[in-house]
Design a protein around this motif. Sequence first.
Motif, PDB file in Angstrom:
ATOM      1  N   ALA A 192      -3.460  -6.258  -9.442  1.00 61.14           N
ATOM      2  CA  ALA A 192      -4.275  -5.368  -8.617  1.00 61.14           C
ATOM      3  C   ALA A 192      -5.364  -6.135  -7.873  1.00 61.14           C
ATOM      4  O   ALA A 192      -5.626  -5.869  -6.696  1.00 61.14           O
ATOM      5  CB  ALA A 192      -4.901  -4.284  -9.491  1.00 61.14           C
TER       6      ALA A 192
ATOM      7  N   SER B  82      -1.360   0.581   2.195  1.00 63.15           N
ATOM      8  CA  SER B  82      -2.001   1.229   1.058  1.00 63.15           C
ATOM      9  C   SER B  82      -2.061   0.249  -0.116  1.00 63.15           C
ATOM     10  O   SER B  82      -1.274  -0.702  -0.196  1.00 63.15           O
ATOM     11  CB  SER B  82      -1.231   2.477   0.639  1.00 63.15           C
TER      12      SER B  82
ATOM     13  N   ASP C 198      -1.291   0.877  -3.237  1.00 62.64           N
ATOM     14  CA  ASP C 198      -0.072   1.024  -4.047  1.00 62.64           C
ATOM     15  C   ASP C 198       1.074   0.193  -3.478  1.00 62.64           C
ATOM     16  O   ASP C 198       1.785  -0.505  -4.219  1.00 62.64           O
ATOM     17  CB  ASP C 198       0.349   2.498  -4.102  1.00 62.64           C
TER      18      ASP C 198
ATOM     19  N   ALA D  85       2.859  -3.149  -5.062  1.00 67.17           N
ATOM     20  CA  ALA D  85       4.313  -3.141  -5.282  1.00 67.17           C
ATOM     21  C   ALA D  85       4.952  -4.373  -4.634  1.00 67.17           C
ATOM     22  O   ALA D  85       5.854  -4.999  -5.224  1.00 67.17           O
ATOM     23  CB  ALA D  85       4.923  -1.858  -4.725  1.00 67.17           C
TER      24      ALA D  85
ATOM     25  N   TYR E  67       2.709  -1.743 -12.972  1.00 70.07           N
ATOM     26  CA  TYR E  67       2.512  -0.911 -11.789  1.00 70.07           C
ATOM     27  C   TYR E  67       2.074   0.497 -12.176  1.00 70.07           C
ATOM     28  O   TYR E  67       1.166   1.068 -11.563  1.00 70.07           O
ATOM     29  CB  TYR E  67       3.796  -0.846 -10.960  1.00 70.07           C
ATOM     30  N   PHE E  68       2.706   1.068 -13.204  1.00 67.17           N
ATOM     31  CA  PHE E  68       2.350   2.432 -13.604  1.00 67.17           C
ATOM     32  C   PHE E  68       0.971   2.506 -14.239  1.00 67.17           C
ATOM     33  O   PHE E  68       0.263   3.508 -14.078  1.00 67.17           O
ATOM     34  CB  PHE E  68       3.417   3.001 -14.540  1.00 67.17           C
TER      35      PHE E  68
ATOM     36  N   PHE F 151      -1.549   0.654 -13.294  1.00 62.09           N
ATOM     37  CA  PHE F 151      -2.439   0.672 -12.133  1.00 62.09           C
ATOM     38  C   PHE F 151      -2.407   2.035 -11.441  1.00 62.09           C
ATOM     39  O   PHE F 151      -3.454   2.572 -11.059  1.00 62.09           O
ATOM     40  CB  PHE F 151      -2.042  -0.408 -11.126  1.00 62.09           C
ATOM     41  N   TYR F 152      -1.225   2.590 -11.288  1.00 62.50           N
ATOM     42  CA  TYR F 152      -1.075   3.850 -10.550  1.00 62.50           C
ATOM     43  C   TYR F 152      -1.901   4.971 -11.184  1.00 62.50           C
ATOM     44  O   TYR F 152      -2.511   5.780 -10.483  1.00 62.50           O
ATOM     45  CB  TYR F 152       0.405   4.249 -10.511  1.00 62.50           C
ATOM     46  N   PHE F 153      -1.943   4.999 -12.515  1.00 64.12           N
ATOM     47  CA  PHE F 153      -2.647   6.083 -13.200  1.00 64.12           C
ATOM     48  C   PHE F 153      -4.085   5.732 -13.585  1.00 64.12           C
ATOM     49  O   PHE F 153      -4.845   6.613 -13.991  1.00 64.12           O
ATOM     50  CB  PHE F 153      -1.871   6.498 -14.458  1.00 64.12           C
TER      51      PHE F 153
ATOM     52  N   SER G 195      -6.191   3.074 -11.732  1.00 56.59           N
ATOM     53  CA  SER G 195      -6.620   1.994 -10.833  1.00 56.59           C
ATOM     54  C   SER G 195      -8.122   1.786 -10.832  1.00 56.59           C
ATOM     55  O   SER G 195      -8.603   0.653 -10.712  1.00 56.59           O
ATOM     56  CB  SER G 195      -6.141   2.284  -9.402  1.00 56.59           C
TER      57      SER G 195
END
Length: 429
Positions: free
Chosen positions: A108, A124, A126, A130, A354-355, A357-359, A361
């Motif tokens: 991140a 973005s 995200d 990715a 990744y997940f 970070f997604y939830f 961040s």
Amino acid sequence: MNKKVSKLNFKTLLKSIGPGLLFASTAIGISHLVLSTRAGAHHGMIFFWVILGALILKYPFFEIGPRYVSATGHSLLKAYKDQGKWAIYLFLLIIVIDMFAVTAGVGAVSAGLLKTIFPSLGLSMDFTLACVLGLTALLLIIGGYKVLDRSIKLISVVLFISVLIAFFAVFFKGPVEPLADFIPPAITEGKGLVLLISLLGWMPVGMEASAMHSIWMVENSKNKYYLPSLKESLFDFNLGYAFTAVLALMFMTIGAYTVYGSGNLLEGSPIVFSTKLINIFTQNLGDWSYLIIAIAAFGTIYGTLITAWDAFARSLVKGIQLLKFEEIDASPEQEKFTAQYYDIFLLVIGIGAYFIFYFASANMIHFLEVVTILAFITAPIIAFLNLNAIRSKSIPEAFRPSKFLNILAYAGLFFMILFSGYYLVNLVF
């Protein structure tokens, strides 16, 4: 068993260089760019002695890795298994706790720096993350250890030059003038204690990296068809450790000279942290420094991403391999096992990171603090396993640490247990 102890030859020395730089690169992203810079920025030059003390007291435990590999040709995981399968399970548990949060955190910050450096792209966060994770996974799956080894040597050279320029620019300009009402924050309570323990836990890196470094040494020997002598192995390790030490003190000084006393804090989400980091430095030094700071910051954090990700996947494979097979060898069955599960674990770690970070961040910096605190609390356990490894009867006396290093190791173990107890008591009460 390797009987080469005293031989040091320049022609063969170059073959041994690599794992030490991988070790350094794993360390410098979190403990240097994130923690050392924040320590200097928030608490000033007092952390010079904290960093120096941690580097000295932890040195003997990390140095055991090259000694063990040079003596046996095996990684430290073999030594852990010899002490009991519980030690392998414990090591794997530590890896599983670390791998998603660390990969998410450094990934991140890498993506945040790219967005800060190239704002005109309009991507973005995200999508940028990715892309960073996807390209890094592809690089590791296709290139394996050889690409990792070559890329880190290049990153290390560029990184050292850029950080050196930034350091001397900051040093010769001098520290910022503190605010009139500035009150230095305490480092033994509250956020100061959290940062102190985090830095101690990951300075220069978590203790489990000693086993990761030994795995890279074995991989390096396999790729170059050469098992270095003890002196060659120690030269490579000491080169990486010195690189780590110098950069840690540089980053801490840069943070102290540009931020401490100004009222600014290096906090926030990865994109906020990255933007603050570059903007504060360029405001203090001038626009000319933007590219230098950007290269130094991105090289630091991306080097950690690629090496830590590889280390986590490789450690999982080797740990499970030792539990599945009685002995690790180069049989087709085991070679297939290693190749297949390395790729699988790389993808699992990347998707999980990744997940996370997604939830979460906005809390990535705090995630890294939790991981580094856990690293500090578990460090005495790994340190003890390393001491038992090098004291094994199967290790010839010539490969064992000197009396001075043994004394230093026991002093380090004492202080690690003492500070862990102090932190846990403060946490409870």
